[in-house]
Scaffold this active site. Structure first.
Site, PDB file in Angstrom:
ATOM      1  N   ASP A  53      19.903  38.188  29.619  1.00  0.00           N
ATOM      2  CA  ASP A  53      20.425  38.699  30.151  1.00  0.00           C
ATOM      3  C   ASP A  53      21.725  39.621  29.024  1.00  0.00           C
ATOM      4  O   ASP A  53      21.545  38.255  28.041  1.00  0.00           O
ATOM      5  CB  ASP A  53      21.726  38.659  30.788  1.00  0.00           C
ATOM      6  N   GLU A 132      19.880  31.437  -2.301  1.00  0.00           N
ATOM      7  CA  GLU A 132      20.875  30.429  -2.626  1.00  0.00           C
ATOM      8  C   GLU A 132      22.016  30.400  -1.814  1.00  0.00           C
ATOM      9  O   GLU A 132      23.030  30.524  -1.988  1.00  0.00           O
ATOM     10  CB  GLU A 132      21.048  30.657  -3.689  1.00  0.00           C
ATOM     11  N   GLU A 134      25.115  27.887   0.129  1.00  0.00           N
ATOM     12  CA  GLU A 134      26.100  27.275  -0.272  1.00  0.00           C
ATOM     13  C   GLU A 134      26.827  26.640   1.573  1.00  0.00           C
ATOM     14  O   GLU A 134      27.489  27.649   1.526  1.00  0.00           O
ATOM     15  CB  GLU A 134      27.194  27.112  -0.887  1.00  0.00           C
ATOM     16  N   GLU A 189      27.256  21.316  -5.543  1.00  0.00           N
ATOM     17  CA  GLU A 189      28.366  22.662  -6.664  1.00  0.00           C
ATOM     18  C   GLU A 189      29.437  22.533  -7.086  1.00  0.00           C
ATOM     19  O   GLU A 189      29.999  21.330  -7.207  1.00  0.00           O
ATOM     20  CB  GLU A 189      28.204  23.344  -5.437  1.00  0.00           C
ATOM     21  N   GLU A 196      24.464  22.908  -2.727  1.00  0.00           N
ATOM     22  CA  GLU A 196      23.502  24.346  -2.764  1.00  0.00           C
ATOM     23  C   GLU A 196      22.333  23.570  -2.628  1.00  0.00           C
ATOM     24  O   GLU A 196      21.879  22.930  -3.657  1.00  0.00           O
ATOM     25  CB  GLU A 196      23.987  25.303  -4.189  1.00  0.00           C
ATOM     26  N   HIS A 245      23.837  33.600  -3.344  1.00  0.00           N
ATOM     27  CA  HIS A 245      23.235  34.959  -4.091  1.00  0.00           C
ATOM     28  C   HIS A 245      21.975  35.298  -3.390  1.00  0.00           C
ATOM     29  O   HIS A 245      21.361  34.725  -2.574  1.00  0.00           O
ATOM     30  CB  HIS A 245      23.828  33.764  -5.574  1.00  0.00           C
ATOM     31  N   ARG A 316      28.076  36.368 -16.389  1.00  0.00           N
ATOM     32  CA  ARG A 316      27.844  35.566 -15.013  1.00  0.00           C
ATOM     33  C   ARG A 316      29.161  35.990 -13.797  1.00  0.00           C
ATOM     34  O   ARG A 316      29.215  35.716 -12.845  1.00  0.00           O
ATOM     35  CB  ARG A 316      28.115  34.007 -14.096  1.00  0.00           C
ATOM     36  N   GLU A 333      19.516  39.616  -9.191  1.00  0.00           N
ATOM     37  CA  GLU A 333      20.283  38.758  -8.410  1.00  0.00           C
ATOM     38  C   GLU A 333      21.865  39.195  -7.867  1.00  0.00           C
ATOM     39  O   GLU A 333      22.742  39.224  -8.841  1.00  0.00           O
ATOM     40  CB  GLU A 333      20.213  37.197  -8.997  1.00  0.00           C
ATOM     41  N   ARG A 335      25.106  38.809  -6.112  1.00  0.00           N
ATOM     42  CA  ARG A 335      25.909  37.294  -6.371  1.00  0.00           C
ATOM     43  C   ARG A 335      27.237  37.393  -4.884  1.00  0.00           C
ATOM     44  O   ARG A 335      28.105  36.636  -5.172  1.00  0.00           O
ATOM     45  CB  ARG A 335      26.388  37.099  -7.763  1.00  0.00           C
TER      46      ARG A 335
END
Length: 444
Positions: A53, A132, A134, A189, A196, A245, A316, A333, A335
């Site tokens: 359903d 990745e 976490e 982490e 992670e 990420h 970063r 990547e 992030r």
């Protein structure tokens, strides 16, 4: 080519003494749903005759059009390694079909498949993704309810005795490996209680399936250790939140089309166009990749999460980082996504954004190799750096205004997603929070 045939699955179920099969799918918000059937019903399921359903599932259909079919993807067959005294449990991830045999437009898995088909039509044979995710581990109380007590005081890459989550994390990794995952790394982490686990990249559909399986395994094994695993983006104030990420690359056969050895950074024109598309549509897809009110508590300066739309190979703080590996491992990547996202929708909107960049040959802005967090607003403006949405409400408005991302979702999913998120925002906006009482009760 499928790994398994119908006959293989019937044989494997018998050999492994599988008593129950979970037919799994997700609702629009990425919550795993399943219809559990006894093994006697497996032939019916493999003949695509299992109905459910749809009106009872978030973001699916109205009561008057509720019957839907579950069509198992045979390649997703896996037997859960945790036993049950009543026999083993296996699962198949399903696509959702309408009674007339057409794919259901609002099925998140179908939405990703539709984006992948567009990539294929443009000549790309694979969209590979390395996620990745976490998560935090909290202790359970005597009633089995999650507390805010962390199970350790560890920090980035710490090991026992500080990292009491290590045994739990090792158990999670071993369970995942039994289920066919190739684990690349697992570590503590930045924040206490935060972990992670990175698994090997895979084509996007398989990667999204794996993310959901991963979440289920993490929660199940954590519970066996007396812990509660949460993928909530920012469970604690004052420490880093949890991200997911997403490393991404496009392939043509065995060739990674993001790599060009003649370029200074080793990035092809295609990679730069793709990257430019991600940057252009980042504000538009944030409601999908960061779908909770709580997601925006993570996207703030100072905790490693990106809040500015920029890219770099050395830094970063921006939204997009270019990891150092080259050749077949060349990738970008992204992030900003967090692990509360529906992985099918997140990968679909990011792919669609990147493909739009390739189609329109968008030029990537210059890389920002300085720490953006220390720039003032004027400097960011001079460098053409915009900010990601600061609230779920702002993100919804950005989504509504981005035709490429709206098209990626399709009308059905778009309408239902926005409706659900506007309700969530309104509930949050009208609730009186502890912080307000602490700030104002005495003073006013």
């Amino acid at each position: 080519m499928s790994k398994f045939t119908r006959e293989d699955i019937m044989r494997l179920a018998q050999e492994e003494d599988v008593r129950y099969i979970r037919l799994q799918f997700t609702d629009l918000l990425g919550v795993i749903k399943n219809v559990e059937i006894p093994s006697s019903q497996l032939p019916k399921a493999l003949d695509n005759k299992m109905m459910f359903d749809g009106s009872s599932i978030e973001g699916f259909v109205r009561i008057e059009e509720s019957d839907m079919y579950l069509v198992p993807d045979l390649d997703t067959w896996v037997v859960f390694p945790w036993g049950n005294e009543h026999g083993k449990v296996a699962r198949l991830i399903c696509d959702i079909y309408n009674p007339d045999g057409t794919p259901f437009e609002g099925d998140p898995r179908y939405i990703l498949k539709r984006a992948l088909k567009e990539a294929e039509e443009m000549g790309y044979t694979a969209f590979n993704v390395g996620p990745e995710p976490e998560f935090f581990l909290f202790k359970l109380d005597e009633k089995g309810e999650p507390t805010l007590d962390l199970n350790d005081q560890g920090g980035y890459f710490d090991f026992a005795p500080l990292d009491l989550g290590e045994n739990c994390r090792r158990d999670i990794v071993l369970t995942l490996e039994k289920m066919g995952f190739e684990i690349e790394a697992s570590h503590h982490e930045v924040a206490p209680g935060q972990h992670e686990i990175d698994f090997k990249y895979a084509n996007a559909l398989h990667a999204a399936d794996q993310i959901l399986t991963f979440k289920l395994v993490v929660k199940t094994i954590a519970h066996k250790h007396g812990l509660h695993a949460t993928f909530m983006p920012k469970p604690l104030y004052g420490v880093a939140g949890s991200g997911m990420h997403a490393n991404q690359s496009l392939f043509r056969g065995n060739q990674n089309v993001f790599f060009d050895e003649s370029d200074e950074l080793g990035l092809s024109e295609t990679a730069k166009h793709y990257l430019a598309g991600i940057l252009l549509h980042a504000r538009g897809f944030t409601a999908i990749t960061n779908p909770l009110v709580n997601s925006y508590k993570r996207l703030v300066p100072g905790y490693e999460a990106p809040c500015y739309v920029a890219w770099s190979a050395k830094n970063r703080s921006p939204l997009i980082r270019i990891p150092s590996s080259r050749g077949v491992s060349t990738r970008i990547e992204v992030r900003s996504p967090d692990p509360a996202t529906n992985p099918y929708l997140a990968l679909a909107v990011m792919l669609k954004a990147g493909l739009d960049g390739i189609k329109n040959k968008l030029a990537a802005p210059p890389a920002i190799d300085r720490n953006i967090y220390v720039m003032n607003e004027e400097e960011r403006e001079e460098n053409g750096i915009s900010s990601l949405p600061a609230t779920l409400k702002e993100a919804i408005e950005c989504l509504k205004g981005d035709s490429v991302i709206c098209e990626a979702l399709g009308e059905h999913a778009l309408i239902h997603f926005i409706e659900a998120k506007e309700i969530e925002w309104d509930m949050f906006r009208t609730r009186v929070h502890d912080w307000e009482r602490e700030q104002y009760m005495s003073t006013y």
